[in-house]
Design an enzyme around this catalytic site. Structure first.
Site, PDB file in Angstrom:
ATOM      1  N   GLU A  82      -2.561   1.881  90.247  1.00  0.00           N
ATOM      2  CA  GLU A  82      -1.670   2.984  90.561  1.00  0.00           C
ATOM      3  C   GLU A  82      -1.973   4.234  89.772  1.00  0.00           C
ATOM      4  OE1 GLU A  82       2.129   0.414  92.044  1.00  0.00           O
ATOM      5  OE2 GLU A  82       2.039   1.002  89.957  1.00  0.00           O
ATOM      6  N   CYS A 130      -0.876  10.428  85.571  1.00  0.00           N
ATOM      7  CA  CYS A 130      -1.081   9.225  84.755  1.00  0.00           C
ATOM      8  C   CYS A 130      -2.015   8.305  85.533  1.00  0.00           C
ATOM      9  CB  CYS A 130       0.282   8.567  84.530  1.00  0.00           C
ATOM     10  SG  CYS A 130       0.192   6.993  83.668  1.00  0.00           S
ATOM     11  N   CYS A 156      -5.094  -6.149  82.801  1.00  0.00           N
ATOM     12  CA  CYS A 156      -5.470  -5.883  81.411  1.00  0.00           C
ATOM     13  C   CYS A 156      -5.541  -7.216  80.689  1.00  0.00           C
ATOM     14  CB  CYS A 156      -4.443  -4.978  80.733  1.00  0.00           C
ATOM     15  SG  CYS A 156      -4.875  -4.566  79.020  1.00  0.00           S
ATOM     16  N   CYS A 177      -0.166  -7.663  76.029  1.00  0.00           N
ATOM     17  CA  CYS A 177       0.976  -7.271  75.198  1.00  0.00           C
ATOM     18  C   CYS A 177       2.238  -7.915  75.774  1.00  0.00           C
ATOM     19  CB  CYS A 177       1.114  -5.757  75.145  1.00  0.00           C
ATOM     20  SG  CYS A 177      -0.337  -4.980  74.390  1.00  0.00           S
ATOM     21  N   CYS A 187       4.525  -6.019  78.547  1.00  0.00           N
ATOM     22  CA  CYS A 187       3.856  -5.163  79.526  1.00  0.00           C
ATOM     23  C   CYS A 187       3.576  -5.940  80.811  1.00  0.00           C
ATOM     24  CB  CYS A 187       2.551  -4.633  78.938  1.00  0.00           C
ATOM     25  SG  CYS A 187       1.550  -3.727  80.139  1.00  0.00           S
ATOM     26  N   SER A 203      -4.686   6.748  75.851  1.00  0.00           N
ATOM     27  CA  SER A 203      -3.720   5.907  75.149  1.00  0.00           C
ATOM     28  C   SER A 203      -4.359   4.543  74.907  1.00  0.00           C
ATOM     29  CB  SER A 203      -2.463   5.740  76.009  1.00  0.00           C
ATOM     30  OG  SER A 203      -1.585   4.797  75.420  1.00  0.00           O
ATOM     31  N   ASN A 242      11.011  -0.500  79.873  1.00  0.00           N
ATOM     32  CA  ASN A 242      11.259  -0.612  81.318  1.00  0.00           C
ATOM     33  C   ASN A 242      11.195  -2.082  81.707  1.00  0.00           C
ATOM     34  OD1 ASN A 242      11.525   2.165  82.156  1.00  0.00           O
ATOM     35  ND2 ASN A 242       9.393   2.359  81.528  1.00  0.00           N
ATOM     36  N   CYS A 266       6.676   3.684  82.876  1.00  0.00           N
ATOM     37  CA  CYS A 266       5.673   3.039  82.027  1.00  0.00           C
ATOM     38  C   CYS A 266       5.749   1.530  82.106  1.00  0.00           C
ATOM     39  CB  CYS A 266       5.922   3.352  80.556  1.00  0.00           C
ATOM     40  SG  CYS A 266       5.729   5.044  80.190  1.00  0.00           S
TER      41      CYS A 266
HETATM   42  N1  SAH Z   1      -3.365   0.110  77.486  1.00  0.00           N
HETATM   43  C1  SAH Z   1      -2.991   1.354  76.962  1.00  0.00           C
HETATM   44  C2  SAH Z   1      -2.491   2.333  77.987  1.00  0.00           C
HETATM   45  C3  SAH Z   1      -1.606   1.862  79.096  1.00  0.00           C
HETATM   46  S1  SAH Z   1       0.025   1.418  78.748  1.00  0.00           S
HETATM   47  C4  SAH Z   1      -1.986   1.189  75.856  1.00  0.00           C
HETATM   48  O1  SAH Z   1      -1.471   0.093  75.684  1.00  0.00           O
HETATM   49  O2  SAH Z   1      -1.750   2.164  75.137  1.00  0.00           O
HETATM   50  C5  SAH Z   1       0.875   2.972  78.455  1.00  0.00           C
HETATM   51  C6  SAH Z   1       2.087   2.820  77.527  1.00  0.00           C
HETATM   52  O3  SAH Z   1       3.152   2.126  78.175  1.00  0.00           O
HETATM   53  C7  SAH Z   1       1.737   2.029  76.283  1.00  0.00           C
HETATM   54  O4  SAH Z   1       2.302   2.611  75.122  1.00  0.00           O
HETATM   55  C8  SAH Z   1       2.402   0.712  76.580  1.00  0.00           C
HETATM   56  O5  SAH Z   1       2.635  -0.024  75.422  1.00  0.00           O
HETATM   57  C9  SAH Z   1       3.659   1.143  77.286  1.00  0.00           C
HETATM   58  N2  SAH Z   1       4.339   0.078  78.016  1.00  0.00           N
HETATM   59  C10 SAH Z   1       3.806  -1.047  78.524  1.00  0.00           C
HETATM   60  N3  SAH Z   1       4.752  -1.794  79.125  1.00  0.00           N
HETATM   61  C11 SAH Z   1       5.916  -1.115  79.000  1.00  0.00           C
HETATM   62  C12 SAH Z   1       7.245  -1.356  79.447  1.00  0.00           C
HETATM   63  N4  SAH Z   1       7.566  -2.430  80.151  1.00  0.00           N
HETATM   64  N5  SAH Z   1       8.186  -0.426  79.151  1.00  0.00           N
HETATM   65  C13 SAH Z   1       7.856   0.694  78.476  1.00  0.00           C
HETATM   66  N6  SAH Z   1       6.628   0.973  78.048  1.00  0.00           N
HETATM   67  C14 SAH Z   1       5.645   0.078  78.301  1.00  0.00           C
HETATM   68 FE1  SF4 Z   2      -2.903  -3.699  78.261  1.00  0.00          FE
HETATM   69 FE2  SF4 Z   2      -1.698  -1.455  77.337  1.00  0.00          FE
HETATM   70 FE3  SF4 Z   2      -0.322  -3.307  78.757  1.00  0.00          FE
HETATM   71 FE4  SF4 Z   2      -1.138  -3.865  76.282  1.00  0.00          FE
HETATM   72  S1  SF4 Z   2       0.365  -2.268  76.877  1.00  0.00           S
HETATM   73  S2  SF4 Z   2      -1.294  -5.242  78.057  1.00  0.00           S
HETATM   74  S3  SF4 Z   2      -3.092  -2.830  76.205  1.00  0.00           S
HETATM   75  S4  SF4 Z   2      -1.994  -2.069  79.499  1.00  0.00           S
END
Ligand code: SAH
Ligand code: SF4
Length: 377
Positions: free
Chosen positions: A93, A106, A113, A117, A120, A210, A309, A352
């Site tokens: 997306e 964005c 990925c 995390c 995420c 990021s 989120n 996000c």
């Molecule tokens: N992989 C990279 C960039 C993509 S994620 C990174 O981790 O930085 C972009 C941002 O959204 C990151 O700070 C990530 O930690 C955050 N993010 C991921 N899942 C989220 C969620 N469910 N709610 C809010 N932010 C989230």
């Molecule tokens: Fe990957 Fe970024 Fe999501 Fe972590 S927060 S799983 S590095 S996309």
């Protein structure tokens, strides 16, 4: 049949070299570059200032193939989201966020990925593959075209003295699906195109990568293509960060902070943005905020607090607004510029960490999000 070379996979130097290998002059490569990226042209026949014989040769040998949008959704707040087909039943997306003085796109760097995390949804889908440079820059190509951007002469400045590319998209953030620094070469090729005057001519300060903190790749980015940097911090100590952002087990906070300082030696901005997702009862106490202040003492930075989120079965909740305010207050009192991200595009799941195309994990597991894109529309 072999797929033809896609010219969107090249940055300017790459295209010049590719043309040179075929006996064509560098200015020809730059002409084609401008047609492709500044004018969004995909048909060689329409490139009127390119010699006819070369146009015919290119049309025979190569193609200009941007990704296809399989869905285009507009949120009530103007946020627009495109779902892009990247083959093999995978989609990624791109999200456009209009604001008063800027328009931010964005974009995604990987289908899925691998870094997993805890909070995420992309991470929970697992990893399928790296996007090609064409698929990464293709998100900007497509959004620019669909938003009706026009190119202005190179060198023009906007009100802030920043280069004005006359386009609706003034900023790009690599905060969509995937970890950009885990797809380093393709991401850097795409970044170079974003910055190049023959392509998008964006300011380095307005292009942000990021990362969750892949330390050696942060050093490479500093050396090869320094742009604004955002680091996903999410915890003030190794024990908690090991759990939330598993890559921390490999590159712990002390190394990450040192890498941020090294990055700033060459960065176009004099601060790093730390992103911090606010997880109810997990990382959002006053003590966490105070520990953060101590952690970042030697790193010029700003904080961007992101209210979590939620997504199905995440196991986390969003911190209460009052908790986020207090947390921000502690950082602000310590002199750290802190903003709380507005949740945009909630109604189209463009916020996000909700950028969840369906990804089929080839490597570890095949997890589909319980709620498919179809349900959400
Ligand atoms: N992989 C990279 C960039 C993509 S994620 C990174 O981790 O930085 C972009 C941002 O959204 C990151 O700070 C990530 O930690 C955050 N993010 C991921 N899942 C989220 C969620 N469910 N709610 C809010 N932010 C989230
Ligand atoms: Fe990957 Fe970024 Fe999501 Fe972590 S927060 S799983 S590095 S996309």
């Amino acid at each position: 049949m072999e797929t033809p070379v896609n010219l969107l996979d090249f940055d300017v130097d790459g295209l010049v070299a590719w043309f040179a290998a075929r006996g064509e002059k560098p200015f020809r490569a730059r002409q084609v570059m401008r047609w492709m990226h500044r004018f969004g042209e995909t048909d060689f026949d329409n490139m009127t200032d390119v010699a006819k014989s070369l146009r015919a040769k290119l049309a025979q040998e190569v193609c200009i193939r941007p990704p296809q949008a399989i869905r285009d959704t507009v949120s009530e707040d103007g946020t627009r989201k495109w779902l892009l087909d990247v083959g093999n039943a995978n989609a990624v997306e791109a999200v456009f966020i209009p604001e008063t003085n800027r328009g931010t796109l964005c974009i995604s760097s990987q289908a899925g990925c691998a870094l997993d995390c805890a909070f995420c949804s992309t991470g929970k889908q697992g990893f399928n593959r790296n996007l090609t440079a064409a698929e990464i820059i293709g998100q900007l190509w497509l959004a620019n075209k669909l938003l009706g951007g026009t190119a202005t002469p190179a060198g023009a400045k906007d009100a802030e003295g920043e280069p004005d590319n006359g386009r609706v998209i003034s900023n790009v953030v690599m905060m969509g699906m995937g970890e950009p620094l885990a797809n380093f070469d393709n991401v850097v090729t795409a970044l170079r195109l974003m910055l190049d005057d023959h392509a998008y001519g964006l300011s380095r300060r307005r292009v942000t990568v990021s990362t969750s903190g892949i330390v050696p790749a942060m050093d490479r980015l500093r050396d090869e293509c320094p742009v604004a940097l955002a680091v996903s911090l999410h915890a003030p100590d190794d024990a908690l960060r090991d759990r939330l952002v598993p890559i921390n087990q490999k590159y712990p906070l002390r190394e990450l902070m040192a890498a941020c300082r090294r990055y700033l030696e060459r960065a176009p901005r004099d601060f790093v943005t730390f992103e911090y997702v606010m997880l109810d009862g997990v990382n959002d106490s006053d003590a966490h905020a105070r520990a953060l202040v101590a952690l970042v003492r030697d790193v010029p930075c700003k904080f961007n607090l992101i209210p979590f989120n939620p997504f199905p079965n995440s196991g986390f909740g969003r911190s209460q607004p009052e908790r986020i305010r207090r947390f921000a207050g502690i950082l602000l009192d310590a002199g750290i510029v802190t903003t709380t991200r507005k949740t945009r595009g909630d109604d189209v799941n463009a916020a996000c960490g909700q950028l969840a195309g369906q990804v089929q994990d080839r490597t570890r597991r095949t997890v589909r999000l319980t709620k498919s894109m179809e349900d959400r529309a």
